[in-house]
Design an enzyme around this catalytic site. Structure first.
Site, short mmCIF file in Angstrom:
data_model
loop_
_atom_site.label_atom_id
_atom_site.label_comp_id
_atom_site.label_asym_id
_atom_site.label_seq_id
_atom_site.Cartn_x
_atom_site.Cartn_y
_atom_site.Cartn_z
N ASP A 54 46.33 110.41 150.24
CA ASP A 54 44.89 110.18 150.15
C ASP A 54 44.10 111.40 150.63
O ASP A 54 44.39 111.96 151.70
CB ASP A 54 44.52 108.94 150.97
CG ASP A 54 43.17 108.37 150.59
OD1 ASP A 54 42.21 109.14 150.42
OD2 ASP A 54 43.08 107.14 150.46
N LYS A 89 35.96 108.35 145.01
CA LYS A 89 36.26 107.52 146.17
C LYS A 89 37.64 106.89 146.02
O LYS A 89 38.20 106.85 144.91
CB LYS A 89 35.23 106.39 146.28
CG LYS A 89 33.86 106.86 146.73
CD LYS A 89 33.85 107.08 148.22
CE LYS A 89 32.45 106.90 148.77
NZ LYS A 89 32.42 107.00 150.22
N THR A 90 38.14 106.31 147.09
CA THR A 90 39.54 105.88 147.14
C THR A 90 39.88 104.74 146.18
O THR A 90 40.80 104.86 145.37
CB THR A 90 39.90 105.46 148.58
OG1 THR A 90 39.77 106.62 149.40
CG2 THR A 90 41.31 104.93 148.67
N ASP A 161 48.60 94.43 146.40
CA ASP A 161 48.86 93.25 147.23
C ASP A 161 47.94 92.08 146.85
O ASP A 161 47.79 91.13 147.62
CB ASP A 161 48.74 93.60 148.73
CG ASP A 161 47.52 94.42 149.08
OD1 ASP A 161 46.77 94.84 148.15
OD2 ASP A 161 47.27 94.65 150.28
N TYR A 175 48.39 95.42 152.83
CA TYR A 175 48.05 96.71 153.43
C TYR A 175 47.88 96.61 154.94
O TYR A 175 47.17 95.75 155.44
CB TYR A 175 46.76 97.27 152.81
CG TYR A 175 46.47 98.65 153.34
CD1 TYR A 175 47.24 99.73 152.92
CD2 TYR A 175 45.47 98.88 154.28
CE1 TYR A 175 47.02 101.00 153.42
CE2 TYR A 175 45.23 100.15 154.78
CZ TYR A 175 46.01 101.21 154.34
OH TYR A 175 45.81 102.46 154.83
N ASP A 211 43.36 112.11 154.40
CA ASP A 211 41.99 111.63 154.27
C ASP A 211 41.38 111.37 155.65
O ASP A 211 40.24 111.78 155.93
CB ASP A 211 41.97 110.34 153.44
CG ASP A 211 40.57 109.87 153.14
OD1 ASP A 211 39.86 110.58 152.39
OD2 ASP A 211 40.16 108.81 153.66
N HIS A 259 41.26 112.20 145.42
CA HIS A 259 40.04 113.02 145.46
C HIS A 259 40.24 114.12 146.49
O HIS A 259 41.26 114.11 147.20
CB HIS A 259 38.81 112.17 145.85
CG HIS A 259 39.07 111.36 147.09
ND1 HIS A 259 39.16 111.95 148.33
CD2 HIS A 259 39.32 110.04 147.27
CE1 HIS A 259 39.43 111.01 149.22
NE2 HIS A 259 39.55 109.84 148.61
N HIS A 362 33.80 112.72 150.69
CA HIS A 362 34.05 112.86 149.25
C HIS A 362 33.29 111.76 148.56
O HIS A 362 32.66 110.92 149.22
CB HIS A 362 35.56 112.75 148.98
CG HIS A 362 36.16 111.51 149.57
ND1 HIS A 362 36.18 110.31 148.90
CD2 HIS A 362 36.69 111.26 150.81
CE1 HIS A 362 36.74 109.39 149.67
NE2 HIS A 362 37.05 109.94 150.85
P1 AMP Z 1 37.94 106.40 151.51
O1 AMP Z 1 36.97 106.47 152.61
O2 AMP Z 1 37.31 106.13 150.18
O3 AMP Z 1 38.78 107.65 151.43
O4 AMP Z 1 38.97 105.23 151.86
C1 AMP Z 1 40.18 105.52 152.56
C2 AMP Z 1 40.67 104.33 153.31
O5 AMP Z 1 41.02 103.27 152.41
C3 AMP Z 1 41.97 104.53 154.06
O6 AMP Z 1 41.78 105.19 155.27
C4 AMP Z 1 42.46 103.13 154.26
O7 AMP Z 1 41.95 102.61 155.45
C5 AMP Z 1 41.84 102.37 153.09
N1 AMP Z 1 42.89 101.89 152.19
C6 AMP Z 1 43.72 102.63 151.46
N2 AMP Z 1 44.56 101.87 150.73
C7 AMP Z 1 44.24 100.60 151.00
C8 AMP Z 1 44.71 99.33 150.55
N3 AMP Z 1 45.73 99.24 149.66
N4 AMP Z 1 44.12 98.22 151.03
C9 AMP Z 1 43.09 98.31 151.90
N5 AMP Z 1 42.60 99.47 152.38
C10 AMP Z 1 43.15 100.61 151.93
ZN ZN Z 2 40.72 108.39 149.34
ZN ZN Z 3 38.14 109.10 152.38
#
Ligand code: AMP
Ligand code: ZN
Ligand code: ZN
Length: 423
Positions: A54, A89-90, A161, A175, A211, A259, A362
């Site tokens: 990530d 975004k994630t 999940d 998760y 990340d 990203h 990001h």
């Molecule tokens: P972002 O801020 O968009 O980069 O989100 C990253 C965060 O998403 C990570 O630090 C995790 O806490 C969360 N995350 C990643 N994968 C999962 C998942 N499968 N289920 C729930 N939360 C997640």
């Molecule tokens: Zn991410």
């Molecule tokens: Zn992030």
């Protein structure tokens, strides 16, 4: 995505010209397609592990700690960068990678979004709300595979999940970010060692470490260097584990990220309340794509007030530039705001409450190099020593389907844009 939308999605995906962001150059493409077809008959298809690091920005590959990743790229294929979907975004991007659909088509249009049909707000941390299958459109690769008799497993991936399409991977884990990365790697090795009647042929593996460090300390920090070295060592553990089990020639590794990351700071803040009355709008999501639903009758006034704000772009949903592919879902709010790279959209009250922005983030324009993500692949079915130009992450799903030798569901990707198999 509500059931009624699925038909629209399929019709759309079939009708539209397939969008290759950056197909390989003609010479490279000819070379790739000139290869002889398919592995020798009788050999069992190889397994594939899809690994997400990530927030691993494309250029992190050149940082000192990325030793294993560079070695894999040298014996396989890498892209200059994987272009994320918008917003960078994630959740939108992980789900694009496994469905081949732009967020406007798979429905995960943000990490935080609202749907008036479902009547709730989706956030990535609220597993009760997020497990409602109506949020999740399209067909993730594990379901495409399971439907065609290929066993799958996920040690984390957004959506894996939850009962998307009423199915789960054969093996999956709810998760829990506290599970050590080494335990995740060990489980993948254990899955691969199962008797063939039980072993999955497709697996996911996910690490959030780069990340986390990028958000807290910014992409140029020593902490990100340590995070890169850590996730690299985890990939190294997997590579060594495969070698110890004589599986190097039986398993393809596809390494991606969702990203990149860019620095933010207190000197680059857009205070929305300096320009509009926040009581006139519902702010569904803040940063760096702000999702605004103006109160009844306020849309034009709010739009006009924001149009001239420096370092900010504002669009009515129907006018979001086409290259973002960010219009078709009703979950996209009537106004979409996007900050310039490194700028933070906030309000005076939020800054007073949360403190000024620091570190990195990001979510910005997906074609910015700083938002560029990782793509490296290596293994028995992957070509050697190729470097591809920037390529959109919608093309990963058709690649995975090809590696698994299954028929892909309708998607926005194109098999020829990431045709990196030996066959
Ligand atoms: P972002 O801020 O968009 O980069 O989100 C990253 C965060 O998403 C990570 O630090 C995790 O806490 C969360 N995350 C990643 N994968 C999962 C998942 N499968 N289920 C729930 N939360 C997640
Ligand atoms: Zn991410
Ligand atoms: Zn992030």
């Amino acid at each position: 995505m509500p059931k009624a939308e699925t038909g629209t999605l399929v019709a759309w995906a079939l009708a539209l010209p397939l969008l290759a962001c950056a197909p390989p150059s003609r010479a490279a493409h000819d070379d790739l397609t000139a290869r002889p077809a398919v592995p020798s008959p009788g050999t069992a298809p190889h397994a594939t592990v899809l690994i997400s690091l990530d927030g691993f920005r494309a250029d992190y590959l050149t940082r000192p700690g990325a030793v294993t990743l560079r070695a894999l790229a040298a014996r396989g294929v890498r892209a200059e960068r994987l272009v994320p979907a918008f917003p960078s975004k994630t959740f939108p991007n992980h789900y694009t990678i496994v469905t081949g659909l732009h967020p406007e088509h798979h429905g995960i249009v943000a990490n935080t979004m609202r749907d008036s049909t479902i009547g709730t707000t989706f956030t990535i941390g609220d597993t009760i709300i997020a497990r409602d299958p109506r949020w999740w459109g399209g067909e993730p690769i594990w379901n495409t595979a399971e439907r065609q008799g290929v066993r799958t497993a996920a040690f984390y991936w957004p959506g894996s999940d939850y009962a998307v399409n009423g199915r789960y991977p054969t093996y999956y884990r709810p998760y829990d970010g506290r599970v050590p990365n080494s335990a995740r790697v060990q489980q993948v090795l254990d899955w691969l060692a199962l008797p063939s009647a039980q072993a999955p042929r497709f697996m996911t593996l996910y690490f959030s470490t780069t990340d986390d460090a990028g958000h807290s300390h910014g992409p140029d920090s020593p902490q990100v260097d340590s995070a890169i070295a850590h996730v690299d060592s985890m990939v190294g553990r997997l590579v060594r584990g495969l070698a110890a089990r004589n599986l190097t020639d039986r398993v393809n590794l596809v390494l991606v990220s969702d990203h990149g990351m860019t620095p933010i700071g207190a000197d680059r803040v857009i205070h929305l309340d300096d320009h509009i009355d926040l009581n006139d709008v519902d702010v569904v999501d803040w940063m760096p794509v702000t999702a605004l639903t103006p109160r009844t009758g306020q849309l034009d006034a709010v739009y006009r007030a924001l149009r001239t704000v420096p370092h900010l772009q504002v669009w009515k949903r129907d006018s979001v530039p086409e290259r973002y592919h960010y219009r078709a879902s009703p979950r996209i709010t009537p106004l979409v705001l996007l900050a310039d790279e490194g700028w933070t959209i906030s309000s005076r009250a939020r800054i007073a409450r949360n403190g000024p922005p620091t570190g990195g983030t990001h979510g910005y324009d997906n074609v910015l190099p700083s938002m560029g993500a990782l793509f490296v692949a290596a293994g028995p079915d992957i070509l050697q020593g190729r470097v591809l130009p920037p390529v959109s992450n919608v093309h990963v799903y058709p690649l995975l389907a090809r590696l698994l030798r299954i028929a892909p569901a309708p998607n926005d990707g194109h098999a020829d844009s990431l045709r990196i198999t030996r066959w």
